[in-house]
Design a protein around this motif. Structure first.
Motif, PDB file in Angstrom:
ATOM      1  N   ARG A 174      -8.212   6.098   9.451  1.00 23.59           N
ATOM      2  CA  ARG A 174      -7.685   4.797   9.856  1.00 23.59           C
ATOM      3  C   ARG A 174      -7.627   3.803   8.703  1.00 23.59           C
ATOM      4  NH1 ARG A 174     -10.446   2.314  15.058  1.00 23.59           N
ATOM      5  NH2 ARG A 174      -8.663   0.902  14.729  1.00 23.59           N
ATOM      6  N   SER A 175      -8.587   3.895   7.770  1.00 18.88           N
ATOM      7  CA  SER A 175      -8.671   2.889   6.709  1.00 18.88           C
ATOM      8  C   SER A 175      -9.556   3.411   5.591  1.00 18.88           C
ATOM      9  CB  SER A 175      -9.265   1.591   7.264  1.00 18.88           C
ATOM     10  OG  SER A 175     -10.650   1.761   7.537  1.00 18.88           O
ATOM     11  N   ALA A 176      -9.765   2.566   4.588  1.00 20.00           N
ATOM     12  CA  ALA A 176     -10.638   2.931   3.476  1.00 20.00           C
ATOM     13  C   ALA A 176     -12.058   3.197   3.938  1.00 20.00           C
ATOM     14  CB  ALA A 176     -10.634   1.814   2.429  1.00 20.00           C
ATOM     15  N   GLN A 177     -12.408   2.705   5.117  1.00 19.30           N
ATOM     16  CA  GLN A 177     -13.746   2.905   5.673  1.00 19.30           C
ATOM     17  C   GLN A 177     -13.966   4.356   6.112  1.00 19.30           C
ATOM     18  OE1 GLN A 177     -14.398  -0.015   8.694  1.00 19.30           O
ATOM     19  NE2 GLN A 177     -16.601   0.331   8.834  1.00 19.30           N
ATOM     20  N   ASP A 178     -12.872   5.115   6.197  1.00 23.44           N
ATOM     21  CA  ASP A 178     -12.941   6.457   6.766  1.00 23.44           C
ATOM     22  C   ASP A 178     -12.746   7.573   5.745  1.00 23.44           C
ATOM     23  OD1 ASP A 178     -13.147   5.383   9.421  1.00 23.44           O
ATOM     24  OD2 ASP A 178     -11.009   4.933   9.294  1.00 23.44           O
ATOM     25  N   ILE A 179     -12.670   7.246   4.464  1.00 25.57           N
ATOM     26  CA  ILE A 179     -12.456   8.261   3.447  1.00 25.57           C
ATOM     27  C   ILE A 179     -13.113   7.798   2.155  1.00 25.57           C
ATOM     28  CG2 ILE A 179     -10.170   7.263   2.983  1.00 25.57           C
ATOM     29  CD1 ILE A 179      -9.234  10.027   2.054  1.00 25.57           C
ATOM     30  N   LYS A 180     -13.774   8.701   1.480  1.00 23.36           N
ATOM     31  CA  LYS A 180     -14.503   8.329   0.256  1.00 23.36           C
ATOM     32  C   LYS A 180     -13.547   7.841  -0.834  1.00 23.36           C
ATOM     33  CE  LYS A 180     -18.130   8.286  -2.552  1.00 23.36           C
ATOM     34  NZ  LYS A 180     -18.934   9.507  -2.760  1.00 23.36           N
ATOM     35  N   ASN A 181     -12.445   8.574  -1.014  1.00 22.96           N
ATOM     36  CA  ASN A 181     -11.505   8.260  -2.104  1.00 22.96           C
ATOM     37  C   ASN A 181     -10.188   7.745  -1.525  1.00 22.96           C
ATOM     38  OD1 ASN A 181     -13.282   9.189  -4.231  1.00 22.96           O
ATOM     39  ND2 ASN A 181     -12.856  11.270  -3.505  1.00 22.96           N
ATOM     40  N   TRP A 182     -10.196   6.482  -1.121  1.00 17.87           N
ATOM     41  CA  TRP A 182      -9.030   5.888  -0.480  1.00 17.87           C
ATOM     42  C   TRP A 182      -7.884   5.667  -1.464  1.00 17.87           C
ATOM     43  CZ3 TRP A 182      -6.746   4.506   4.026  1.00 17.87           C
ATOM     44  CH2 TRP A 182      -5.831   3.459   4.018  1.00 17.87           C
ATOM     45  N   LYS A 183      -8.137   5.006  -2.568  1.00 18.11           N
ATOM     46  CA  LYS A 183      -7.048   4.599  -3.460  1.00 18.11           C
ATOM     47  C   LYS A 183      -6.227   5.763  -3.998  1.00 18.11           C
ATOM     48  CE  LYS A 183      -8.803   0.082  -4.902  1.00 18.11           C
ATOM     49  NZ  LYS A 183      -9.247  -0.772  -6.055  1.00 18.11           N
ATOM     50  N   PRO A 184      -6.843   6.859  -4.464  1.00 20.55           N
ATOM     51  CA  PRO A 184      -6.029   7.950  -4.992  1.00 20.55           C
ATOM     52  C   PRO A 184      -5.299   8.757  -3.922  1.00 20.55           C
ATOM     53  CG  PRO A 184      -8.348   8.515  -5.110  1.00 20.55           C
ATOM     54  CD  PRO A 184      -8.275   7.071  -4.705  1.00 20.55           C
ATOM     55  N   ASN A 185      -5.642   8.542  -2.642  1.00 19.07           N
ATOM     56  CA  ASN A 185      -5.022   9.323  -1.568  1.00 19.07           C
ATOM     57  C   ASN A 185      -4.076   8.515  -0.687  1.00 19.07           C
ATOM     58  OD1 ASN A 185      -6.260  12.052  -1.761  1.00 19.07           O
ATOM     59  ND2 ASN A 185      -8.161  10.891  -1.526  1.00 19.07           N
ATOM     60  N   HIS A 186      -4.270   7.194  -0.609  1.00 19.96           N
ATOM     61  CA  HIS A 186      -3.496   6.371   0.313  1.00 19.96           C
ATOM     62  C   HIS A 186      -2.007   6.434   0.001  1.00 19.96           C
ATOM     63  CE1 HIS A 186      -2.376   2.150   1.926  1.00 19.96           C
ATOM     64  NE2 HIS A 186      -2.303   3.043   2.902  1.00 19.96           N
ATOM     65  N   ASN A 187      -1.229   6.826   1.017  1.00 22.37           N
ATOM     66  CA  ASN A 187       0.224   6.977   0.918  1.00 22.37           C
ATOM     67  C   ASN A 187       0.658   7.993  -0.138  1.00 22.37           C
ATOM     68  OD1 ASN A 187       1.118   5.338   3.038  1.00 22.37           O
ATOM     69  ND2 ASN A 187       0.915   3.486   1.794  1.00 22.37           N
ATOM     70  N   LYS A 188      -0.238   8.934  -0.425  1.00 23.10           N
ATOM     71  CA  LYS A 188       0.079  10.008  -1.360  1.00 23.10           C
ATOM     72  C   LYS A 188      -0.180  11.385  -0.775  1.00 23.10           C
ATOM     73  CE  LYS A 188      -1.009   7.253  -5.493  1.00 23.10           C
ATOM     74  NZ  LYS A 188      -1.517   6.058  -4.806  1.00 23.10           N
ATOM     75  N   ILE A 189      -0.919  11.456   0.328  1.00 16.57           N
ATOM     76  CA  ILE A 189      -1.304  12.742   0.894  1.00 16.57           C
ATOM     77  C   ILE A 189      -1.346  12.632   2.414  1.00 16.57           C
ATOM     78  CG2 ILE A 189      -3.783  12.241   0.758  1.00 16.57           C
ATOM     79  CD1 ILE A 189      -4.209  15.197   0.039  1.00 16.57           C
ATOM     80  N   ALA A 190      -1.006  13.730   3.092  1.00 20.41           N
ATOM     81  CA  ALA A 190      -1.042  13.742   4.552  1.00 20.41           C
ATOM     82  C   ALA A 190      -2.441  13.401   5.046  1.00 20.41           C
ATOM     83  CB  ALA A 190      -0.631  15.117   5.070  1.00 20.41           C
ATOM     84  N   GLY A 191      -2.470  12.617   6.108  1.00 27.45           N
ATOM     85  CA  GLY A 191      -3.728  12.157   6.678  1.00 27.45           C
ATOM     86  C   GLY A 191      -4.102  10.763   6.253  1.00 27.45           C
ATOM     87  N   VAL A 192      -3.409  10.258   5.210  1.00 25.48           N
ATOM     88  CA  VAL A 192      -3.721   8.919   4.684  1.00 25.48           C
ATOM     89  C   VAL A 192      -2.434   8.113   4.531  1.00 25.48           C
ATOM     90  CG1 VAL A 192      -5.256   7.754   3.034  1.00 25.48           C
ATOM     91  CG2 VAL A 192      -5.452  10.194   3.315  1.00 25.48           C
ATOM     92  N   MET A 193      -1.396   8.500   5.256  1.00 23.37           N
ATOM     93  CA  MET A 193      -0.115   7.815   5.183  1.00 23.37           C
ATOM     94  C   MET A 193      -0.064   6.685   6.215  1.00 23.37           C
ATOM     95  SD  MET A 193       1.331   9.535   2.768  1.00 23.37           S
ATOM     96  CE  MET A 193       3.014   8.912   2.870  1.00 23.37           C
ATOM     97  N   ASP A 194       0.482   5.560   5.827  1.00 26.24           N
ATOM     98  CA  ASP A 194       0.563   4.422   6.749  1.00 26.24           C
ATOM     99  C   ASP A 194       1.315   4.775   8.030  1.00 26.24           C
ATOM    100  OD1 ASP A 194      -0.903   2.684   5.177  1.00 26.24           O
ATOM    101  OD2 ASP A 194       0.851   1.806   4.193  1.00 26.24           O
ATOM    102  N   GLU A 195       2.343   5.618   7.922  1.00 26.62           N
ATOM    103  CA  GLU A 195       3.117   5.991   9.112  1.00 26.62           C
ATOM    104  C   GLU A 195       2.258   6.765  10.111  1.00 26.62           C
ATOM    105  OE1 GLU A 195       7.290   8.308  10.324  1.00 26.62           O
ATOM    106  OE2 GLU A 195       6.745   8.029   8.214  1.00 26.62           O
ATOM    107  N   GLU A 196       1.374   7.615   9.621  1.00 22.50           N
ATOM    108  CA  GLU A 196       0.447   8.335  10.503  1.00 22.50           C
ATOM    109  C   GLU A 196      -0.573   7.384  11.118  1.00 22.50           C
ATOM    110  OE1 GLU A 196      -0.738  12.391   8.518  1.00 22.50           O
ATOM    111  OE2 GLU A 196      -0.554  10.858   6.968  1.00 22.50           O
ATOM    112  N   ILE A 197      -1.146   6.559  10.275  1.00 25.45           N
ATOM    113  CA  ILE A 197      -2.173   5.624  10.718  1.00 25.45           C
ATOM    114  C   ILE A 197      -1.628   4.709  11.814  1.00 25.45           C
ATOM    115  CG2 ILE A 197      -3.624   3.688   9.982  1.00 25.45           C
ATOM    116  CD1 ILE A 197      -3.737   5.103   7.193  1.00 25.45           C
TER     117      ILE A 197
END
Length: 281
Positions: A174-197
């Motif tokens: 859902r957010s950076a609170q839910d993944i250790k490495n948010w910045k390198p993954n956000h909107n770059k990998i499935a599971g961390v895309m804004d459209e999914e969220i």
């Protein structure tokens, strides 16, 4: 009432690696399992003391969901519904073995009884997806189906129907609170895309409750999945992608939540850890 959800990453492998010891120590009243990858007879044999219903994927060795209740508990299995799509409109490659909806009855009512369900539970295994491939198209197609079903279940509960718990491996943070490495993954990998969220956030905006987060609103994680690669588990570089999502009245009964993370990498019996939540009567 203790409810646990876990992606077992193959129930036969999980059983070989120590799943039974966790079941005995945790003693859930209800278990919602994903990625079972076995038929009903095989899975049932690996869940002694429980009565279960399993929906295998039509593709052998993939997906598969299950719901199990304690044989000596206060709940019994009622009607089961297979798949999130409306009957006759199933898309096998999108939906097969990924959404098992079961009514739970007061113990003694028996399967097929006409008594009003005490609770409806869903074991859900959403697609992981992969950017730029057909797998991502399938993930979004499935999320669209889930959105519609979630709206219907919420409306039914609000109209006096049974409370509902949808739980499982949703493969989206859902957010950076839910993944250790948010910045390198956000909107770059499935599971961390804004459209999914956005799909998940639409459920919570409509009234569904992310139970574990509601009990620990400020906590980082707790994570429920760690990559098998590198030192992700040892460094706790995880993702919170396993959820219990409840209708408001049921969520209000949640007393405590925990993630049963193994003490060491060698003691893991899945790449996921069970999310266990206790609900008051």
């Amino acid at each position: 009432m203790r409810i646990a959800t876990v992606n077992v990453n193959g129930i036969r492998a999980a059983a070989r690696k120590g799943m039974a010891a966790w079941i005995e120590s945790s003693a859930p009243d209800v278990m919602l399992l994903q990625e079972v990858r076995a038929d009903e007879e095989t899975a049932a044999a690996l869940l002694p003391g429980y009565t279960s219903v399993v929906w295998p994927c039509r593709i052998k060795g993939r997906a598969g969901t299950a719901v199990a209740v304690r044989e000596d508990g206060s709940l019994a299995l009622g009607e089961a519904r297979y798949g999130v799509a409306a009957p006759g409109t199933e898309e096998p490659d999108v939906d097969s073995g990924r959404w098992l909806e079961v009514d739970l009855l007061p113990s003694g009512a028996g399967e097929g009884a006409k008594e009003e369900p005490a609770l409806t539970v869903v074991s859900a295994y959403l697609h992981s997806g992969q950017l730029g491939t057909e797998k991502m198209d399938q993930k979004y197609a499935h999320l669209d189906l889930v959105d519609a079903r979630m709206a219907a279940l919420l409306a039914r509960a609000a109209d006096g129907g049974p409370q509902v718990l949808m739980a499982g491996d949703l493969n989206v943070v859902r957010s950076a609170q839910d993944i250790k490495n948010w910045k390198p993954n956000h909107n770059k990998i499935a599971g961390v895309m804004d459209e999914e969220i956005a799909h998940l956030e639409s459920w919570f905006a409509s009234g569904w409750i992310d139970v574990a987060r509601s009990l620990a609103p400020e906590e980082q994680g707790p994570y429920t999945w760690w990559s098998q690669r590198g030192q992700a588990f040892d460094n706790n570089a995880g993702w919170r992608i396993d959820y219990q999502v409840a209708t408001p009245a049921l969520a209000g009964r949640a007393a405590s939540a925990r993630v049963d993370r193994a003490a060491s990498y060698a003691e893991r019996w899945s790449d996921h850890a069970p999310l266990v939540i206790d609900y008051t009567d």
